[in-house]
Structures are given as structure tokens and as C-alpha cells.
Design a protein around this motif. Structure first.
Motif, PDB file in Angstrom:
ATOM      1  N   UNK A 100      52.135  41.668  -6.703  1.00  0.00           N
ATOM      2  CA  UNK A 100      53.275  41.826  -7.609  1.00  0.00           C
ATOM      3  C   UNK A 100      53.923  40.466  -7.843  1.00  0.00           C
ATOM      4  N   UNK A 101      54.175  40.157  -9.107  1.00  0.00           N
ATOM      5  CA  UNK A 101      54.846  38.900  -9.465  1.00  0.00           C
ATOM      6  C   UNK A 101      56.112  39.222 -10.247  1.00  0.00           C
ATOM      7  N   UNK A 102      57.226  38.611  -9.830  1.00  0.00           N
ATOM      8  CA  UNK A 102      58.520  38.870 -10.462  1.00  0.00           C
ATOM      9  C   UNK A 102      59.180  37.548 -10.830  1.00  0.00           C
ATOM     10  N   UNK A 103      59.584  37.420 -12.088  1.00  0.00           N
ATOM     11  CA  UNK A 103      60.415  36.305 -12.530  1.00  0.00           C
ATOM     12  C   UNK A 103      61.804  36.867 -12.824  1.00  0.00           C
ATOM     13  N   UNK A 104      62.820  36.182 -12.337  1.00  0.00           N
ATOM     14  CA  UNK A 104      64.161  36.753 -12.461  1.00  0.00           C
ATOM     15  C   UNK A 104      65.223  35.668 -12.536  1.00  0.00           C
ATOM     16  N   UNK A 105      66.386  36.085 -13.025  1.00  0.00           N
ATOM     17  CA  UNK A 105      67.578  35.238 -13.014  1.00  0.00           C
ATOM     18  C   UNK A 105      68.571  35.813 -12.007  1.00  0.00           C
ATOM     19  N   UNK A 106      69.352  34.945 -11.400  1.00  0.00           N
ATOM     20  CA  UNK A 106      70.395  35.421 -10.495  1.00  0.00           C
ATOM     21  C   UNK A 106      71.588  35.891 -11.325  1.00  0.00           C
ATOM     22  N   UNK A 107      71.995  37.124 -11.076  1.00  0.00           N
ATOM     23  CA  UNK A 107      73.134  37.701 -11.784  1.00  0.00           C
ATOM     24  C   UNK A 107      74.408  37.513 -10.988  1.00  0.00           C
TER      25      UNK A 107
END
Length: 393
Positions: free
Chosen positions: A293-300
């Protein structure tokens, strides 16, 4: 005939055609009722069929306070027989071409299964191909179709809105037209999921118009998760969090928020995913599966006592988030391996990657997968951290 005469005749023809078309359409709609939803349940060896129809007066400008529609219920030895009973009690003909939702009760999908239901829906040429299936939990479909809901005048329209909204969570898993479900069932190596709905709150109040005449409705419809099937019969209901994890495993590009505890358990960090992807691979010597599993995200948001301007902190956060998601996925996988259903699609992966092994061991593999070795590998990449205040010394 000169050009001006031709134009005049053409204009007269268009006016007459438009008048006749309007007359026929008006008379046509005066003789039919538009169906929004169909409910099917099984009770005492008979089908209980409920039909929700639009109330045309509710769509007029002066009809803002009108009830959005009506629900009719009849039982029969077959679904068409029950529908025919409803049709005979109405002054107008049922028009199924506007059908949007088919709500299936727990009993009918646990005892009878999806195949006969899908066969009926596919055979009936009046039913649109994009009609969506949902399962109703606890309450029968006719109760759901009588519920007063905020934002939408019909409960069926409320559900279609929720299905569109939850595509960001569950992707194509919410697309459950009868033809799609039937084709997946015929794969034989796949177990399917169908969204289920619940009624939360005071059900008696929800069946009255008072439910939408107050700031806080007493009863609400909830798209609570996905129902897991074994072959064509309902096996169990997945919670919302389990449904999110399954969708992540099934390579849905999710746009969701995830909150995990900080490494020191003092605070939390919330991320908004911008891109998720996954793949499942298999080996047969010994039999094992890897879920990547690969996840790209921004910190909210973050309440951890961390300095986000330090690249080392970002790496630590990524590892913390990876560890928590890996734990959640592995816990979900362990639970699924104890179930006879295989909604993750492990058997399908094995069938496609190792067809000879599958053919040789098909009997054993189809009956049990409790001892299969399945491990998740999660990679998280934080792309943006947003505005941050530096921690004072």
C-alpha cells in the motif's frame, strides 16, 4: 415552391409537431406514476415488495411543503406478482424506467442470495441498467422507503446522494448495478461487497413529517459500510473503518482523512490523502500474499509536540503513520481470513498469477484460507505540511 413558402410550411410543421408532442407527453405522464425505488424482502416464503413513487406536486414551485412521494407494499409468490398487485391498486400505471435504487432486505440476501434477484432485474427491460443495489440492515426495505429525510424529499434520492459522496472512500465498490454484480458473481474467484444502510435514531419519529420539521432530525439514514458476501449470500456487515481498509486494499484511490496517535501517545496527527494505491502479489512455495500500500498525503492537523520544519520529524511521522495503518490492515486481514468469504480477492490473485497451482489445489483453496500467510507493507509519503508555528524552547 420558393424559399419563403418552404420556410413558412416548415415553421407551421414545427409548431404542429411541438403541440402534438406536448399533448402526447402531457397525457402520457397523466397516466403513469414514476418509480424511484424498489424494495425486496422475504417473509414466510413470500416476497414482500415495496415501491416508492414520486409525487409530481412536490416538484412544483408551490409544492415545497408537499410529501415527496408515496410507498406501496404488497406480497407475492414472485416479485412480478407483488408488483402487479401494487399496479392494480393504483389509478395510474407504474413506470419503472425511472428506478434508481433497489433496497434488499437482510433475509432475502442471506437465505435466497443475489442470483435470482439480479436475474429478475436484468430480465426486466423497464429497469435501467444503472440502478444501484443496497442492503438494508435490521429494518425491512419498506420501512426505509417510508422514512422522511432532510435535504432530499425521498429516501431513495438521499441514498443515491450518499453513494455519490462515498465514492471518494470506496470507489467502484459502491457501483452495484445488477449487471455488474451478476458479472462479478460469475467470476467464481471473487466475493463481492454491497453498501448497506441503517436507520439511526427514533424510527417512529422518522416515519412522520415531524422528522424534517426540526433543526435536529430524530431519525437519519446512514450509509454505514459494506456488506460482505460469500458467493451470492450475505455473510457479514463491515464497519465503516473496515470498509475503508478493504477499499484501501482493493486499490481504491481514496480521498479521506486519517487520524493516528503520535509516537509518544501525546496528541494526534490528521492527514488528508491525495493519492492511494495498492497491489496484492502471491507466492506458492510456501503459499503467501503481500499487500503493498502506498499513500501520499498532506498534514491537516497535528497536536504532537513536534517541530515540522525539521525533515527528521517528517520521516518520524511517516514511520508512525505507516506502523498504525499496517497494524489496522493486518488486524482486518486476520479477521477476514477467519471468514469463508474472500472480499479482498486473494483467490482471484492466486488464480491469475498461478493458474496451474490454482487448478491443482482448487478444492482445498476454495474451502479454507484461515492459515494463509498474508502480510501488509505500507509506505506513507507526506507531501505538504502546511503552515506551522515553531515550537518555542
Amino acid at each position: 415552391m420558393n424559399l419563403s413558402n418552404f420556410r413558412l410550411i416548415s415553421l407551421i410543421f414545427l409548431i404542429v409537431a411541438a403541440t402534438l408532442l406536448g399533448y402526447f407527453e402531457t397525457n402520457r405522464f397523466d397516466s403513469i406514476v414514476l418509480v424511484s425505488a424498489l424494495g425486496v424482502e422475504k417473509k414466510e416464503e413470500k416476497y414482500v415488495v415495496s415501491i416508492q413513487v414520486f409525487n409530481p406536486a412536490a416538484n412544483q414551485k408551490q409544492g415545497t411543503d408537499e410529501i415527496g412521494g408515496y410507498t406501496y407494499v404488497q406480497s407475492g409468490r414472485t416479485i412480478p406478482e407483488a408488483i402487479e398487485k401494487i399496479d392494480k391498486k393504483l389509478s395510474k400505471k407504474l413506470y419503472l424506467n425511472t428506478l434508481q435504487v433497489v433496497a434488499l432486505g437482510e433475509n432475502v440476501v442471506k437465505e435466497e442470495g443475489l442470483n435470482p434477484l439480479c436475474d429478475f432485474l436484468i430480465r426486466n427491460t423497464s429497469i435501467p441498467a444503472n440502478t444501484q443495489l443496497v442492503v438494508t440492515k435490521k429494518y425491512a426495505p419498506d420501512v426505509f422507503l417510508q422514512l422522511f429525510t432532510p435535504d432530499q424529499k425521498l429516501s431513495s434520492l438521499y441514498v443515491t446522494s450518499m453513494l455519490k459522496q462515498y465514492k471518494s472512500h470506496w470507489g467502484a465498490l459502491v457501483l452495484t448495478s445488477p449487471e455488474r454484480v451478476k458479472s462479478l458473481l460469475e467470476e467464481h474467484t471473487l466475493d463481492i461487497v454491497i453498501p448497506y444502510i441503517e436507520i439511526r435514531g427514533e424510527i417512529e419519529e422518522g416515519l412522520t413529517k415531524r422528522n424534517i420539521e426540526q433543526f435536529k432530525p430524530s431519525s437519519l439514514l446512514s450509509l454505514s459500510g459494506l456488506g460482505a458476501f460469500h458467493k451470492d449470500k450475505l455473510h457479514r456487515f463491515l464497519s465503516a473503518s473496515e470498509s475503508d481498509i478493504l477499499s484501501l486494499i482493493k486499490d481504491v484511490n481514496q480521498k479521506v482523512s486519517m487520524t493516528v496517535p503520535c509516537e509518544d501517545s501525546n496528541g494526534f496527527v490528521t492527514i488528508d490523502t491525495i493519492q492511494t494505491s495498492s497491489s496484492i502479489s502471491s507466492k506458492v512455495k510456501p503459499l503467501s500474499f503481500a499487500i503493498d500500500i502506498h499513500i501520499e498525503a498532506n498534514i491537516n492537523s497535528m497536536t504532537c509536540q513536534k517541530e515540522l520544519s525539521d525533515p527528521k520529524t517528517i520521516k518520524e511521522l511517516e514511520k508512525t503513520i505507516e506502523a498504525k495503518i499496517t497494524e489496522d490492515v493486518n488486524n482486518y486481514v486476520s479477521k477476514e481470513l477467519e471468514s469463508p468469504s474472500d472480499v479482498m480477492g486473494l483467490k482471484d490473485v492466486l488464480y491469475r498469477e498461478h493458474p496451474h497451482y490454482w487448478k491443482k489445489n482448487k478444492g482445498t483453496l476454495e474451502n479454507s484460507h484461515a492459515d494463509w500467510d498474508v502480510k501488509a507493507n505500507v509506505n506513507v509519503q507526506i507531501v505538504k505540511i502546511g503552515y506551522t508555528n515553531k515550537i518555542s524552547s
